[in-house]
Design a protein around this motif. Structure first.
Motif, PDB file in Angstrom:
ATOM      1  N   ASP A   1     -18.734 -20.488 -69.340  1.00  0.00           N
ATOM      2  CA  ASP A   1     -17.857 -21.528 -68.638  1.00  0.00           C
ATOM      3  C   ASP A   1     -17.028 -20.443 -67.451  1.00  0.00           C
ATOM      4  O   ASP A   1     -15.934 -20.166 -67.681  1.00  0.00           O
ATOM      5  N   LYS A   2     -17.630 -20.324 -66.238  1.00  0.00           N
ATOM      6  CA  LYS A   2     -17.053 -19.562 -65.318  1.00  0.00           C
ATOM      7  C   LYS A   2     -15.387 -20.262 -64.842  1.00  0.00           C
ATOM      8  O   LYS A   2     -14.610 -19.433 -64.431  1.00  0.00           O
ATOM      9  N   TYR A   3     -15.590 -21.568 -64.907  1.00  0.00           N
ATOM     10  CA  TYR A   3     -14.368 -22.399 -64.617  1.00  0.00           C
ATOM     11  C   TYR A   3     -13.049 -22.005 -65.523  1.00  0.00           C
ATOM     12  O   TYR A   3     -11.923 -21.394 -65.045  1.00  0.00           O
ATOM     13  N   GLY A   4     -13.562 -21.730 -66.948  1.00  0.00           N
ATOM     14  CA  GLY A   4     -12.573 -21.205 -67.860  1.00  0.00           C
ATOM     15  C   GLY A   4     -12.009 -19.724 -67.723  1.00  0.00           C
ATOM     16  O   GLY A   4     -10.908 -19.450 -67.643  1.00  0.00           O
ATOM     17  N   VAL A   5     -13.008 -18.951 -67.110  1.00  0.00           N
ATOM     18  CA  VAL A   5     -12.875 -17.397 -67.124  1.00  0.00           C
ATOM     19  C   VAL A   5     -12.044 -17.541 -65.823  1.00  0.00           C
ATOM     20  O   VAL A   5     -10.857 -16.806 -65.726  1.00  0.00           O
ATOM     21  N   MET A   6     -12.151 -18.236 -64.710  1.00  0.00           N
ATOM     22  CA  MET A   6     -11.297 -18.244 -63.550  1.00  0.00           C
ATOM     23  C   MET A   6      -9.831 -18.300 -63.795  1.00  0.00           C
ATOM     24  O   MET A   6      -8.945 -18.005 -63.456  1.00  0.00           O
ATOM     25  N   ARG A   7      -9.826 -19.502 -64.794  1.00  0.00           N
ATOM     26  CA  ARG A   7      -8.446 -19.978 -64.892  1.00  0.00           C
ATOM     27  C   ARG A   7      -7.719 -18.785 -65.721  1.00  0.00           C
ATOM     28  O   ARG A   7      -6.591 -18.601 -65.662  1.00  0.00           O
ATOM     29  N   ILE A   8      -8.508 -18.297 -66.678  1.00  0.00           N
ATOM     30  CA  ILE A   8      -7.749 -17.042 -67.423  1.00  0.00           C
ATOM     31  C   ILE A   8      -7.416 -15.800 -66.554  1.00  0.00           C
ATOM     32  O   ILE A   8      -6.251 -15.424 -66.583  1.00  0.00           O
ATOM     33  N   VAL A   9      -8.301 -15.715 -65.663  1.00  0.00           N
ATOM     34  CA  VAL A   9      -7.956 -14.415 -64.656  1.00  0.00           C
ATOM     35  C   VAL A   9      -6.798 -14.688 -63.808  1.00  0.00           C
ATOM     36  O   VAL A   9      -5.710 -14.140 -63.470  1.00  0.00           O
ATOM     37  N   GLY A  10      -6.634 -16.236 -63.328  1.00  0.00           N
ATOM     38  CA  GLY A  10      -5.770 -16.565 -62.805  1.00  0.00           C
ATOM     39  C   GLY A  10      -4.129 -16.427 -63.305  1.00  0.00           C
ATOM     40  O   GLY A  10      -3.407 -15.841 -62.706  1.00  0.00           O
ATOM     41  N   VAL A  11      -4.200 -16.683 -64.432  1.00  0.00           N
ATOM     42  CA  VAL A  11      -3.058 -16.549 -65.324  1.00  0.00           C
ATOM     43  C   VAL A  11      -2.533 -14.961 -65.464  1.00  0.00           C
ATOM     44  O   VAL A  11      -1.616 -14.570 -65.460  1.00  0.00           O
ATOM     45  N   LEU A  12      -3.800 -14.121 -65.849  1.00  0.00           N
ATOM     46  CA  LEU A  12      -3.718 -12.607 -65.954  1.00  0.00           C
ATOM     47  C   LEU A  12      -2.934 -12.211 -64.633  1.00  0.00           C
ATOM     48  O   LEU A  12      -2.041 -11.354 -64.722  1.00  0.00           O
ATOM     49  N   ARG A  13      -3.433 -12.724 -63.521  1.00  0.00           N
ATOM     50  CA  ARG A  13      -3.007 -12.133 -62.239  1.00  0.00           C
ATOM     51  C   ARG A  13      -1.554 -12.361 -62.066  1.00  0.00           C
ATOM     52  O   ARG A  13      -0.739 -11.574 -61.613  1.00  0.00           O
ATOM     53  N   VAL A  14      -1.195 -13.618 -62.631  1.00  0.00           N
ATOM     54  CA  VAL A  14       0.436 -14.075 -62.575  1.00  0.00           C
ATOM     55  C   VAL A  14       1.055 -13.291 -63.366  1.00  0.00           C
ATOM     56  O   VAL A  14       2.257 -12.924 -63.032  1.00  0.00           O
TER      57      VAL A  14
END
Length: 158
Positions: free
Chosen positions: A93-106
């Motif tokens: 699920d790329k959408y889930g991975v993108m959400r995780i990466v977004g939080v890791l960026r923050v």
């Protein structure tokens, strides 16, 4: 195909199944394939490896361990697993991975770059992908966010 009936394992006649397969009368529903978690982990690792140049200096030696912890967390792993009715994200699920990466960026794991810069590294360059907008959306459930925060904080302490 209209004369299909449900069968139980004890009703199988192996010779009849082999004969049906030879005659082209045996059908398998490929939509219900089981997903191999280890393959999903490998695919996600390869995907996020594309943004490894954006890992901050503080987490450069911990990034593999961080993703191992994410994979070992059931709540976060459920986010990454492909959904049965997904048309685009069949490997994970790329959408889930993108959400995780977004939080890791923050959280400072990845450098604060713009969404298009992350997207250009993750997806095909020059094409706008539908996944990019999920970088800034955060996580849908509080349990997911708390699990991810806990993993980042635990690794930061060491």
């Amino acid at each position: 195909m209209s004369k299909m009936k449900q069968v139980r394992p004890e009703d199988f006649d192996v010779e009849a199944l082999i004969a049906a397969a030879r005659e082209g009368r045996l059908y398998v529903d490929e939509k219900k394939k089981t997903v191999n978690k280890e393959q999903v982990k490998r695919d996600v690792r390869a995907y996020v490896a594309r943004i490894s140049p954006l890992v901050t200096r503080r987490y450069s030696s911990l990034i593999d361990e961080l993703w191992d912890e994410i994979f070992s967390n059931d709540v976060l792993m459920d986010m990454i697993m492909p959904k049965p009715k997904a048309r685009k994200c069949r490997k994970f699920d790329k959408y889930g991975v993108m959400r995780i990466v977004g939080v890791l960026r923050v959280k400072g794991v990845y450098e604060q770059r713009s969404d298009p810069q992350f997207d250009a590294l993750l997806e095909q360059p020059g094409q706008d992908s539908p996944y990019r907008r999920y970088l800034g959306q955060g996580l849908e459930q509080r349990a997911q966010l708390l699990a991810l925060r806990s993993i980042v904080e635990t690794l930061t302490i060491w």
